[in-house]
Scaffold this motif. Structure first.
Motif, PDB file in Angstrom:
ATOM      1  N   UNK A   1       7.867   6.973   7.960  1.00 45.47           N
ATOM      2  CA  UNK A   1       8.782   7.047   9.106  1.00 45.47           C
ATOM      3  C   UNK A   1       7.992   7.276  10.397  1.00 45.47           C
ATOM      4  N   UNK A   2       7.077   8.251  10.366  1.00 43.72           N
ATOM      5  CA  UNK A   2       6.228   8.502  11.538  1.00 43.72           C
ATOM      6  C   UNK A   2       5.364   7.288  11.852  1.00 43.72           C
ATOM      7  N   UNK A   3       4.898   6.635  10.816  1.00 41.87           N
ATOM      8  CA  UNK A   3       4.025   5.480  11.001  1.00 41.87           C
ATOM      9  C   UNK A   3       4.752   4.375  11.766  1.00 41.87           C
ATOM     10  N   UNK A   4       6.047   4.220  11.530  1.00 44.06           N
ATOM     11  CA  UNK A   4       6.827   3.184  12.196  1.00 44.06           C
ATOM     12  C   UNK A   4       7.029   3.456  13.678  1.00 44.06           C
ATOM     13  N   UNK A   5       6.728   4.674  14.117  1.00 47.79           N
ATOM     14  CA  UNK A   5       6.832   5.021  15.534  1.00 47.79           C
ATOM     15  C   UNK A   5       5.466   5.036  16.217  1.00 47.79           C
ATOM     16  N   UNK A   6       4.405   4.792  15.458  1.00 43.39           N
ATOM     17  CA  UNK A   6       3.061   4.798  16.020  1.00 43.39           C
ATOM     18  C   UNK A   6       2.706   3.465  16.661  1.00 43.39           C
ATOM     19  N   UNK A   7       1.656   3.472  17.466  1.00 46.54           N
ATOM     20  CA  UNK A   7       1.268   2.267  18.197  1.00 46.54           C
ATOM     21  C   UNK A   7       0.677   1.186  17.285  1.00 46.54           C
ATOM     22  N   UNK A   8       0.248   1.566  16.080  1.00 42.18           N
ATOM     23  CA  UNK A   8      -0.360   0.600  15.169  1.00 42.18           C
ATOM     24  C   UNK A   8       0.607   0.172  14.064  1.00 42.18           C
ATOM     25  N   UNK A   9       1.883   0.342  14.274  1.00 41.33           N
ATOM     26  CA  UNK A   9       2.870   0.118  13.212  1.00 41.33           C
ATOM     27  C   UNK A   9       2.874  -1.311  12.671  1.00 41.33           C
TER      28      UNK A   9
ATOM     29  N   UNK B   1      -4.774   7.457  13.473  1.00 40.54           N
ATOM     30  CA  UNK B   1      -4.506   6.032  13.672  1.00 40.54           C
ATOM     31  C   UNK B   1      -3.151   5.629  13.091  1.00 40.54           C
ATOM     32  N   UNK B   2      -2.676   6.400  12.110  1.00 36.22           N
ATOM     33  CA  UNK B   2      -1.403   6.069  11.468  1.00 36.22           C
ATOM     34  C   UNK B   2      -0.199   6.439  12.333  1.00 36.22           C
ATOM     35  N   UNK B   3      -0.320   7.524  13.110  1.00 36.88           N
ATOM     36  CA  UNK B   3       0.864   8.052  13.801  1.00 36.88           C
ATOM     37  C   UNK B   3       0.740   8.114  15.321  1.00 36.88           C
ATOM     38  N   UNK B   4      -0.394   7.739  15.873  1.00 37.05           N
ATOM     39  CA  UNK B   4      -0.634   8.007  17.294  1.00 37.05           C
ATOM     40  C   UNK B   4       0.426   7.392  18.208  1.00 37.05           C
ATOM     41  N   UNK B   5       0.888   8.215  19.160  1.00 43.13           N
ATOM     42  CA  UNK B   5       1.805   7.773  20.209  1.00 43.13           C
ATOM     43  C   UNK B   5       1.272   8.270  21.555  1.00 43.13           C
ATOM     44  N   UNK B   6       1.293   7.437  22.591  1.00 45.46           N
ATOM     45  CA  UNK B   6       0.810   7.863  23.919  1.00 45.46           C
ATOM     46  C   UNK B   6       1.866   8.684  24.650  1.00 45.46           C
ATOM     47  N   UNK B   7       2.143   9.871  24.140  1.00 42.89           N
ATOM     48  CA  UNK B   7       3.222  10.706  24.671  1.00 42.89           C
ATOM     49  C   UNK B   7       2.961  11.138  26.111  1.00 42.89           C
ATOM     50  N   UNK B   8       1.743  11.560  26.413  1.00 44.43           N
ATOM     51  CA  UNK B   8       1.437  12.055  27.761  1.00 44.43           C
ATOM     52  C   UNK B   8       1.669  10.982  28.814  1.00 44.43           C
TER      53      UNK B   8
ATOM     54  N   UNK C   1       0.838  -1.209   0.000  1.00 46.89           N
ATOM     55  CA  UNK C   1       0.000   0.000   0.000  1.00 46.89           C
ATOM     56  C   UNK C   1       0.874   1.262   0.000  1.00 46.89           C
ATOM     57  N   UNK C   2       1.977   1.190   0.734  1.00 48.43           N
ATOM     58  CA  UNK C   2       2.848   2.357   0.868  1.00 48.43           C
ATOM     59  C   UNK C   2       3.647   2.650  -0.393  1.00 48.43           C
ATOM     60  N   UNK C   3       3.677   1.698  -1.322  1.00 48.88           N
ATOM     61  CA  UNK C   3       4.361   1.976  -2.584  1.00 48.88           C
ATOM     62  C   UNK C   3       3.705   3.144  -3.309  1.00 48.88           C
ATOM     63  N   UNK C   4       2.425   3.339  -3.058  1.00 44.85           N
ATOM     64  CA  UNK C   4       1.732   4.516  -3.591  1.00 44.85           C
ATOM     65  C   UNK C   4       1.547   5.577  -2.513  1.00 44.85           C
ATOM     66  N   UNK C   5       1.043   5.150  -1.358  1.00 40.10           N
ATOM     67  CA  UNK C   5       0.603   6.113  -0.348  1.00 40.10           C
ATOM     68  C   UNK C   5       1.736   6.760   0.449  1.00 40.10           C
ATOM     69  N   UNK C   6       2.966   6.336   0.224  1.00 38.14           N
ATOM     70  CA  UNK C   6       4.095   7.007   0.859  1.00 38.14           C
ATOM     71  C   UNK C   6       4.791   7.949  -0.118  1.00 38.14           C
TER      72      UNK C   6
END
Length: 304
Positions: free
Chosen positions: A61-69, A141-148, A28-33
């Motif tokens: 890159x951000x997606x790989x740091x998200x909780x849904x990676x 949903x792509x990038x979310x991180x529980x920073x707080x 999917x990322x071959x197009x959407x990235x």
């Protein structure tokens, strides 16, 4: 199998039917990235390169740091997206909310998603916009991180939280997805607030715009602007509301380790930090001043 290239030549990222290969996230990322994508135009009978809608471009890159990676795209999106080109009707697909996956799951009980949903239901966002305003309006949903919950840096927590608010409240296009009104001028609306820049840099929007809920890490009951906190004493006292919001739980503990943290922390707010030594010294100095005044009065009386 959908035939995309009548010539039989397949570009690297043109896959006739993703389902035959499992429709992995990487495919999917071959197009959407990327900023562009290629597609075979049956009308002109040639391959054409098009600009990708910027809202559909994913920062891998951000997606790989998200909780849904580790998720596949079709874990959340319709399996029909496995076919390429995508059916235009899929754009009308209702998006899942956090509670659809996390609700009623004991594995996520500590995060209290049901309580969050209940609080959000009272918020101005839910009251005005109803089901149109979903979790994804604020939490990607792509990038979310529980920073707080995980960060020990107040600066990082503030920047992350305020950026979520500004995605809409400082962006005309995003704001008008849920409102017919013009984007509010943040500086003008907050003109009453002294030292605006310092406040924006050191406290979250939700500190003044939500009700504090002790049982939740972050309150989701966003109140109307007319109910926002405008009383300085709410934060600038020993009983600062910041203790129950921005500086709560492990983040509060990390900032109560001593005077070093107070002097070194750039986001120091009067009343948000309390140090027993400084408090004791303040009381002692005050008593010494009173004693000095008393002695002075006594000597003046005796001299007369």
């Amino acid at each position: 199998m959908r035939k995309l290239l009548r010539s039989g030549v397949f570009l690297l990222f043109l896959i006739p039917n993703l389902s035959s290969l499992g429709a992995t996230k990487e495919q999917c990322l071959k197009c959407h990235a990327n900023q562009t994508y290629s597609v075979y135009n049956e009308w002109t009978e040639r391959n054409e390169k098009r600009l990708m809608n910027p809202y559909f471009v994913i920062d891998s890159v951000r997606m790989q740091h998200g909780v849904h990676k580790k998720f596949s795209c079709t874990d959340c999106h319709s399996a029909d997206y496995e076919n390429y080109p995508h059916d235009g009707a899929l754009k009308m697909e209702p998006m899942s909310t956090c509670i659809d996956c996390h609700g009623g799951d004991d594995n996520y009980a500590a995060y209290q998603f049901e309580k969050i949903e209940e609080e959000f239901g009272k918020s101005v966002h839910a009251q005005v916009h109803g089901e149109v305003f979903t979790c994804s309006k604020c939490h990607s949903q792509h990038y979310y991180q529980p920073v707080a919950r995980n960060s020990s840096s107040i600066k990082e927590i503030v920047d992350h939280s305020n950026a979520m608010c500004l995605v809409c409240h400082d962006n005309m296009q995003r704001y008008q997805l849920v409102s017919d009104k013009n984007k509010p001028e943040l500086i003008e609306v907050h003109r009453w607030l002294p030292n605006q820049k310092l406040h924006f840099q050191n406290v979250r929007c939700i500190e003044c715009h939500t009700e504090v809920v002790d049982s939740l890490m972050v309150s989701h009951n966003v109140r109307p602007k007319g109910e926002a906190v405008k009383n300085c004493i709410e934060c600038h006292t020993a009983d600062s509301r910041l203790k129950a919001s921005l500086y709560k739980y492990q983040n509060l503990q990390a900032r109560e380790d001593g005077i070093g943290n107070i002097l070194a922390n750039e986001s120091y707010v009067i009343g948000a930090y309390q140090n027993p030594l400084l408090n004791g010294l303040s009381v002692l100095i005050f008593l010494m001043v009173l004693a000095g005044i008393g002695v002075h009065i006594v000597f003046r009386i005796l001299k007369k």
